[in-house]
Every structure is written in structure tokens, then in C-alpha cells.
Scaffold this motif. Structure first.
Motif, PDB file in Angstrom:
ATOM      1  N   PHE A  71      71.129  57.185   3.586  1.00 40.62           N
ATOM      2  CA  PHE A  71      70.582  56.709   2.312  1.00 40.62           C
ATOM      3  C   PHE A  71      69.057  56.720   2.357  1.00 40.62           C
ATOM      4  O   PHE A  71      68.402  57.167   1.403  1.00 40.62           O
ATOM      5  N   ASN A  72      68.486  56.187   3.440  1.00 35.86           N
ATOM      6  CA  ASN A  72      67.027  56.076   3.544  1.00 35.86           C
ATOM      7  C   ASN A  72      66.356  57.443   3.486  1.00 35.86           C
ATOM      8  O   ASN A  72      65.349  57.623   2.787  1.00 35.86           O
ATOM      9  N   SER A  88      66.661  58.764  -0.078  1.00 31.27           N
ATOM     10  CA  SER A  88      65.879  57.968  -1.025  1.00 31.27           C
ATOM     11  C   SER A  88      64.399  58.329  -0.966  1.00 31.27           C
ATOM     12  O   SER A  88      63.749  58.542  -2.000  1.00 31.27           O
ATOM     13  N   ILE A 134      72.093  56.238  -4.350  1.00 31.63           N
ATOM     14  CA  ILE A 134      70.750  56.340  -3.781  1.00 31.63           C
ATOM     15  C   ILE A 134      69.702  56.334  -4.886  1.00 31.63           C
ATOM     16  O   ILE A 134      68.697  55.612  -4.820  1.00 31.63           O
TER      17      ILE A 134
END
Length: 318
Positions: free
Chosen positions: A230-231, A234, A59
Motif C-alpha cells: 500500500f505504502n 500510495s 490506496i
């Protein structure tokens, strides 16, 4: 129960109970809903899911790739990050220069045919090695077009000038934290044909109140099982980094999704995750000697106290 996992798992349950079966570009099929929002209080811990292991270093290296304005997967491969390999690999295998076995629909075929999967893995390894070691090949097939890094750091305006949207946001937060223009847009309609994958997380905006920096990010399309964890992490890292440079604390992270979906070949994995009990959230530690977010490297961002359940494997729909 930590609220980050609960909020995410509530979304998974909502899709399974209320979603509609839809076909999609990849041919895999999804269960989909349209329109959903989640909120994460970054003061309560770093929102990296604990009901499955999520690879934090991947990430961070991807985010740093964006922040460098880079669009070539070589940097990712140098950091043992393979989450974008398939997009560059597809570009190569669909070109006239590719002379290997037929790789059409490799994403689905590699899951269904073990003999083909062996061939696919061999060709993918060739692709990775050539990107790392052949400058000409990397320039041609490692570059994914005008994807996130280009849009974030070198947006091309109608006036012919380029604009660094991330630097603008940082400057504005320092100059005018009450601004309602702390926004970055990655969706450039004129450049969609020049992008190997048009932006999924297409815009984000910051908000400052009571000395805390909050971020809302928007997604047009979202793979809930593989992509969304992940988003979330991140944009949480990005919020921490910008808050650090601007002398602020972190506030909320807000997710707004449009086509929010679970792929049909991820349902078993989702059900496995739903059976797990969330654990305490980790925290992150930044190298405070680095002042600019553009100076950060992988080793400057440390995850502390992460004790998740085991990883859950699932295929990527390409």
C-alpha cells in the motif's frame, strides 16, 4: 520479471533469511530487520505488486483522505474503505460509552476464537453504521486524532500558526525546483498522545532533476506483507499527482525503512507470494482536466493494464 515485484520479493527473502524474532506492541511477534532501502523507477510502470492483487481503489481513497486534511474515517467508510476501521473501533470499545461484550485484544482473539470473531464482526458493523449515520458518534469515535491528514495540511507550529505542507511543496517546486526543502513531516512529538496511531510513514521529500519528479519516503515501522505494498503504491500516486500539477514527468520512488518486519502470522502468506512469477506492471491515467491535486476524486485516477495473481488474505495486527 518486473523490477518492482523483484525488489519487494528480495526484501521479503532478506528478512526471512536474516531477520531477528522480536516481540511487538500488538503481541503478535515479528521477524524484523533494521534499516533497508528500495528504489522503483516510475518510468518502467506503476509499482503495484502483481504477485498478489493489491486493492488500488483503497490506496487512492486513503491518499485522497490524507490530501483533504481529513482525520475522520467517515470519508473512508463512504468509499467502502475499511483499512482504518480497527483504530476507530478500538477507540470506541475502550471508552466508557461502549456497553457491548468485552473487545479487549480483539485483533488476536478474532483470529483464534471463531465464536468471539462472530461477536467482534457484529460490534464492528455497529461501529461502522454509527459512524456513517450518527454525526455526534462520528465526531467522537470516527476521528482518529491528529493523524496524517492533519499533519500534511494543517501542521501546527510553535508560533501558533498552521502550515499546509503539501501546498508549500507544490509552490516551491514551481518556484524553485532545485530546492532541498521539498519536505513534509508527519511526526509531531507534541501530538503523539492525540493520535490513535502515530505515523508509520513519518516524512517524505521530493527532488527534481531533468524535468522529472522523484520522491523518497521514510518509515519508522513497516508491516511488509500488508502495509508496504500500500505504502509503495500510495507514494507513487502522490508523486504522479504532484508531477502532474507541476508540469513534470515522474522519476524514482525511493523507500527507506527502519524497523522493517514480517508478522509471525504472515509468514505462510509471504512464502506463497514468493512462489509466484511477477507479471507486467500496470500504468495509471490521471484526469488531465483537473489541474490541482486537491480537486481529484476517486474516479479521476485510473489503473490501466493490471493483471495480478489472486489476493492473499492475512490478519491485521492492531
Amino acid at each position: 520479471m518486473n523490477q518492482a515485484d523483484k525488489t519487494y520479493l528480495d526484501l521479503c527473502k532478506y528478512i526471512l533469511e536474516n531477520g531477528t524474532k522480536k516481540e511487538d506492541r500488538t503481541g503478535t511477534g515479528t521477524i524484523s530487520i533494521f534499516g533497508y532501502q528500495m528504489r522503483f523507477n516510475l518510468q518502467e510502470g506503476f509499482p503495484l505488486l502483481t504477485t498478489k492483487r493489491v486493492p488500488f481503489k483503497l490506496i487512492v481513497s486513503e491518499l485522497l483522505w490524507f490530501l483533504k486534511g481529513d482525520t475522520n474515517v467517515r470519508y473512508l467508510l463512504e468509499n467502502n474503505n475499511h483499512i482504518w476501521d480497527e483504530w476507530g473501533f478500538q477507540k470506541w470499545t475502550e471508552s466508557d460509552e461502549y456497553k457491548g461484550p468485552d473487545m479487549k485484544n480483539f485483533g488476536l482473539r478474532s483470529q483464534q476464537d471463531e465464536e468471539f470473531n462472530v461477536l467482534y464482526q457484529e460490534q464492528l458493523k455497529i461501529y461502522q453504521d454509527k459512524v456513517l449515520n450518527d454525526d455526534e458518534f462520528a465526531a467522537k469515535f470516527g476521528d482518529l486524532g491528529n493523524v496524517y491528514g492533519k499533519q500534511w495540511r494543517s501542521w501546527e507550529g510553535a508560533d501558533g500558526k498552521t502550515y499546509d505542507q503539501i501546498q508549500y511543496i507544490i509552490n516551491e517546486i514551481k518556484r524553485n525546483p532545485d530546492s532541498r526543502r521539498l519536505l513534509c513531516n508527519a511526526w509531531s512529538a507534541s501530538e503523539l498522545d492525540n493520535q490513535q496511531l502515530p505515523p508509520c510513514h513519518y516524512a517524505f521529500q521530493f527532488y527534481v532533476v531533468d524535468g522529472k519528479l522523484s520522491c523518497m519516503f521514510n518509515m519508522r515501522s513497516n508491516d511488509v506483507f500488508l502495509g508496504l505494498p500500500f505504502n509503495i503504491a500510495s507514494y507513487a500516486v502522490l508523486t504522479h499527482l504532484i508531477a502532474h500539477e507541476c508540469g513534470l514527468k515522474v522519476g524514482e520512488l525511493i523507500y527507506t525503512g527502519a524497523d522493517v518486519h514480517i508478522y509471525s502470522n504472515h509468514i505462510e502468506q509471504i512464502n506463497t507470494q514468493l512462489e509466484r512469477e511477477p507479471r507486467k506492471l500496470p500504468t495509471i491515467k490521471l484526469n488531465t482536466e483537473k489541474e490541482s491535486i486537491f480537486d481529484f476524486e476517486l474516479e479521476d485516477i485510473e489503473l490501466v493494464g493490471y493483471n495480478p495473481h489472486g489476493s492473499i488474505k492475512a490478519p491485521v495486527a492492531v
